[in-house]
Design an enzyme around this catalytic site. Structure first.
Site, PDB file in Angstrom:
ATOM      1  N   HIS A   1       1.802   4.613  -2.813  1.00 45.54           N
ATOM      2  CA  HIS A   1       1.946   6.056  -2.617  1.00 45.54           C
ATOM      3  C   HIS A   1       3.321   6.536  -3.084  1.00 45.54           C
ATOM      4  O   HIS A   1       3.448   7.565  -3.759  1.00 45.54           O
ATOM      5  CB  HIS A   1       1.790   6.401  -1.134  1.00 45.54           C
ATOM      6  CG  HIS A   1       0.386   6.382  -0.628  1.00 45.54           C
ATOM      7  ND1 HIS A   1      -0.629   7.111  -1.216  1.00 45.54           N
ATOM      8  CD2 HIS A   1      -0.177   5.734   0.435  1.00 45.54           C
ATOM      9  CE1 HIS A   1      -1.753   6.904  -0.543  1.00 45.54           C
ATOM     10  NE2 HIS A   1      -1.509   6.088   0.456  1.00 45.54           N
TER      11      HIS A   1
ATOM     12  N   HIS B   1       0.834  -1.210   0.000  1.00 46.02           N
ATOM     13  CA  HIS B   1       0.000   0.000   0.000  1.00 46.02           C
ATOM     14  C   HIS B   1       0.869   1.262   0.000  1.00 46.02           C
ATOM     15  O   HIS B   1       0.699   2.155  -0.852  1.00 46.02           O
ATOM     16  CB  HIS B   1      -0.898  -0.013   1.246  1.00 46.02           C
ATOM     17  CG  HIS B   1      -1.750   1.209   1.402  1.00 46.02           C
ATOM     18  ND1 HIS B   1      -3.084   1.245   1.050  1.00 46.02           N
ATOM     19  CD2 HIS B   1      -1.465   2.453   1.883  1.00 46.02           C
ATOM     20  CE1 HIS B   1      -3.578   2.451   1.291  1.00 46.02           C
ATOM     21  NE2 HIS B   1      -2.621   3.205   1.812  1.00 46.02           N
ATOM     22  N   GLU B   2       1.817   1.333   0.940  1.00 44.14           N
ATOM     23  CA  GLU B   2       2.661   2.526   1.028  1.00 44.14           C
ATOM     24  C   GLU B   2       3.583   2.650  -0.179  1.00 44.14           C
ATOM     25  O   GLU B   2       3.915   3.758  -0.605  1.00 44.14           O
ATOM     26  CB  GLU B   2       3.470   2.504   2.326  1.00 44.14           C
ATOM     27  CG  GLU B   2       2.639   2.464   3.601  1.00 44.14           C
ATOM     28  CD  GLU B   2       1.633   3.600   3.717  1.00 44.14           C
ATOM     29  OE1 GLU B   2       1.797   4.629   3.037  1.00 44.14           O
ATOM     30  OE2 GLU B   2       0.672   3.454   4.491  1.00 44.14           O
TER      31      GLU B   2
ATOM     32  N   HIS C   1       3.723   6.566  -6.807  1.00 46.08           N
ATOM     33  CA  HIS C   1       2.963   7.699  -7.343  1.00 46.08           C
ATOM     34  C   HIS C   1       3.781   8.978  -7.213  1.00 46.08           C
ATOM     35  O   HIS C   1       3.910   9.763  -8.168  1.00 46.08           O
ATOM     36  CB  HIS C   1       1.643   7.815  -6.575  1.00 46.08           C
ATOM     37  CG  HIS C   1       0.638   8.715  -7.220  1.00 46.08           C
ATOM     38  ND1 HIS C   1      -0.600   8.978  -6.664  1.00 46.08           N
ATOM     39  CD2 HIS C   1       0.669   9.447  -8.368  1.00 46.08           C
ATOM     40  CE1 HIS C   1      -1.272   9.795  -7.444  1.00 46.08           C
ATOM     41  NE2 HIS C   1      -0.515  10.107  -8.487  1.00 46.08           N
TER      42      HIS C   1
END
Length: 601
Positions: free
Chosen positions: A393, A389-390, A396
């Site tokens: 980020h 998940h991190e 991105h």
């Protein structure tokens, strides 16, 4: 017994390297002094930007550079403090950086009002007169959209001065909710007396013992119900504040005002609510299945969080998790995988828990730094999901910052959770393709279904309630506790269906939800989760063009409006198609989970 190490005892390889931001703490201190001096210089530029295109460029660059230097210092101080919140030196660094934010804000407060004081024609003439401003056209276009909603300088100053007053209701709620409420003693699974707290409540609701769940639920709400009229007063005041600000800024509604901050039209909100309402039958099926699998004659609202499957026999060391993450994300292509590997190799991740370290996990950094990830690693499947998940980020951020200039090197909060949740979806697909153990597959599927329930359904329910009370208040209706509880109770019953008992306490759930003070924020959780589900399905189709479209979304930053960025990725969030794809995925996985779970019983 596992001992949590001191920060100094953590192996260097498992800590992040912050020397790429500043060589050492002395360099950070020098940077602070320079930023303070720079802020004084920028403050003196007030009144100079409108004389020529060259002056507009000069002043704009000075303001942007000041903010850029501030961001760098703030990131360094925050990361240093988070790695050991008990370190007095880094507590001081964080305090100094926070104070500097206010200093810079004051020094630059005049900039946007001065730009907006120009007519659209005047501003465009200045931009056209200075070729270097062409790269900032979108910045000014977005800022210009606020012109009809920007008041005179004295009026803006007056509203700014009242900001603490406007924040009073949210702050009062926070003090009550976090500090003043005293919860009773309840019993845990082992029969031990424990003082109920917000954190413990979530744990007890996951208990496999029905009486423990029921006791925690009723004990928590007994406290909130004592203060329901107080909470009605704080929430009503917050709603009135939103409606007042929208009115004085010439918006049609509080919702329009809030969504305009991300340049998102109302149709996105309306499409979400309408489409979710059309698929409540799937939630009803899942709730009915939960009742069947739990083997209870009555399913209550406090039974919706206890696990339906046992913990899987899956555990991962950090090194094993890195390998699994790379395999799961390989579908995004070799360049993406290489950048993830670089994150692993260049000490961009602070991995293990240590004394004083901030809890949880996040991805941080800014335009002039690497993306950084904070973890508190446990050898679990949950930690693997957190890592992926991190990393979403961070990738991105990486792709945005390496493909956009500084002015477009960030992205809207509206799209921020999409990349991270897309990665989670890719991991889920990878696990379902590689894990044959029915117990593991059932656990992974149940985790996805619960995430869907808690994000798309629950957050949209919140969004419906939030919009209703804002509209009712704008129409002159008094938002009493009884009025809000009556609507919320009926709304909750409609969402969850006949398989669950509408416990009377749940009608007062609105009293304890802090998100209702966030001014139309919650719908973005639901739209983001749905978009991520759809994007992951596009990526997994094997179509290189769809994968490229997704990578281009990661690279876009704020160079275009959020909805335009998402359209380029293949998702039109004004239309229901992306939501329909998400619901079809939910239906397919619900069907497989139902078959697996019943066979495991």
């Amino acid at each position: 017994m596992r001992q949590i190490p001191e920060r100094s005892a953590v192996p260097t390889a498992l800590t992040w390297d912050l020397t790429t931001i500043y060589a050492d703490d002395a360099a950070f201190t020098q940077a602070l002094a320079k930023i303070k001096q720079q802020a004084q210089t920028v403050a003196k530029l007030k009144g100079q930007l409108a004389t020529s295109g060259a002056d507009l460029y000069r002043v704009t660059m000075a303001v942007m550079d000041l903010n850029r230097q501030l961001e760098r210092a703030y990131v360094y101080a925050s990361l240093k403090n988070d790695q050991d919140t008990g370190n007095a030196t880094y507590q001081d660094f964080a305090d100094q950086a926070s104070g500097l934010v206010a200093t810079v804000a004051t020094a630059t407060a005049w900039y946007e009002p001065e730009v907006l004081a120009l007519s659209a024609e005047q501003l465009q003439a200045l931009i056209d007169a200075e070729p270097r401003l062409a790269d900032y056209q979108h910045v000014f276009d977005v800022l210009g959209q606020q012109r009809p909603h920007t008041l005179s300088i004295p009026e803006e100053r007056l509203l700014a001065g009242a900001s603490d007053i406007f924040d009073a209701s949210e702050k009062t709620f926070g003090v009550l909710d976090n500090a003043d409420l005293q919860f009773p003693v309840v019993q845990d699974e082992n029969g031990n007396d424990v003082r109920l707290s917000q954190g413990l409540y979530g744990i007890l609701l996951e208990s496999t013992t029905p009486k423990v769940r029921e006791q925690a639920f009723k004990a928590l709400y007994s406290v909130y119900q004592q203060f329901r009229h107080t909470f009605a007063s704080t929430l009503a005041s917050e709603v009135k504040t939103h409606n007042f600000e929208a009115q004085v800024r010439h918006y049609g509604s509080a919702r329009e005002a809030a969504m305009s901050q991300n340049n998102v039209p109302a149709v996105v909100y309306d499409t979400l609510v309408k489409t979710v309402d059309q698929h409540l039958d799937l939630l009803h099926q899942y709730v009915a299945l939960r009742k069947k699998l739990l083997g209870v004659s009555e399913l209550h609202m406090y039974d919706l969080y206890t696990p339906l499957t046992g913990e899987p026999s899956l555990s991962y060391t950090y090194d094993q998790a890195k390998e699994e993450a790379l395999k799961a994300l390989a579908v995004l292509g070799p360049d993406y995988v290489a950048n993830v590997q670089q994150m692993f190799d260049q000490r961009s991740i602070d991995v293990v828990e240590n004394k004083g370290k901030r809890s949880g996990a996040y991805s941080g950094g800014m335009y002039d730094t690497k993306p950084y990830i904070l973890l508190n690693w446990q050898d679990s499947l949950e930690s693997l999901y957190t890592l992926v998940h991190e990393m979403g980020h961070s990738m991105h951020s990486h792709y945005t910052r390496t493909n956009q200039p500084y002015q477009y090197g960030d992205y809207s909060i509206f799209v921020a959770e999409i990349a991270s949740t897309t990665n989670e979806n890719l991991l889920t697909d990878y696990l379902l393709k590689t894990q044959t153990d029915p117990q593991v597959r059932a656990y992974v599927l149940n985790q996805y279904l619960d995430g869907f329930k808690g994000t798309i359904y629950r957050q949209t329910q919140f969004a419906e309630f939030e919009d209703y009370i804002h509209r009712q208040a704008a129409a002159g209706k008094s938002l009493t506790a009884d009025f809000m509880s009556d609507f919320y109770g009926k709304l909750n019953a409609r969402y969850y269906g006949d398989a669950v008992i509408s416990d009377p306490q749940i009608a007062d759930e609105w009293t304890r939800i802090p998100h209702f003070y966030y001014n139309y924020y919650v719908y973005q959780y639901a739209t983001g989760f749905a978009a991520a589900t759809t994007l992951s399905q596009r990526i997994l189709s094997g179509d290189d063009a769809k994968r490229t479209a997704y990578l281009n979304y990661l690279k876009a930053g704020s160079s275009a409006l959020p909805l335009d960025v998402m359209r380029q990725a293949g998702v039109d969030m004004t239309q229901p198609d992306y939501l329909e794809t998400a619901f079809q995925t939910f239906a397919d996985r619900l069907k497989e989970f139902s078959q697996l779970a019943q066979n495991l019983k």
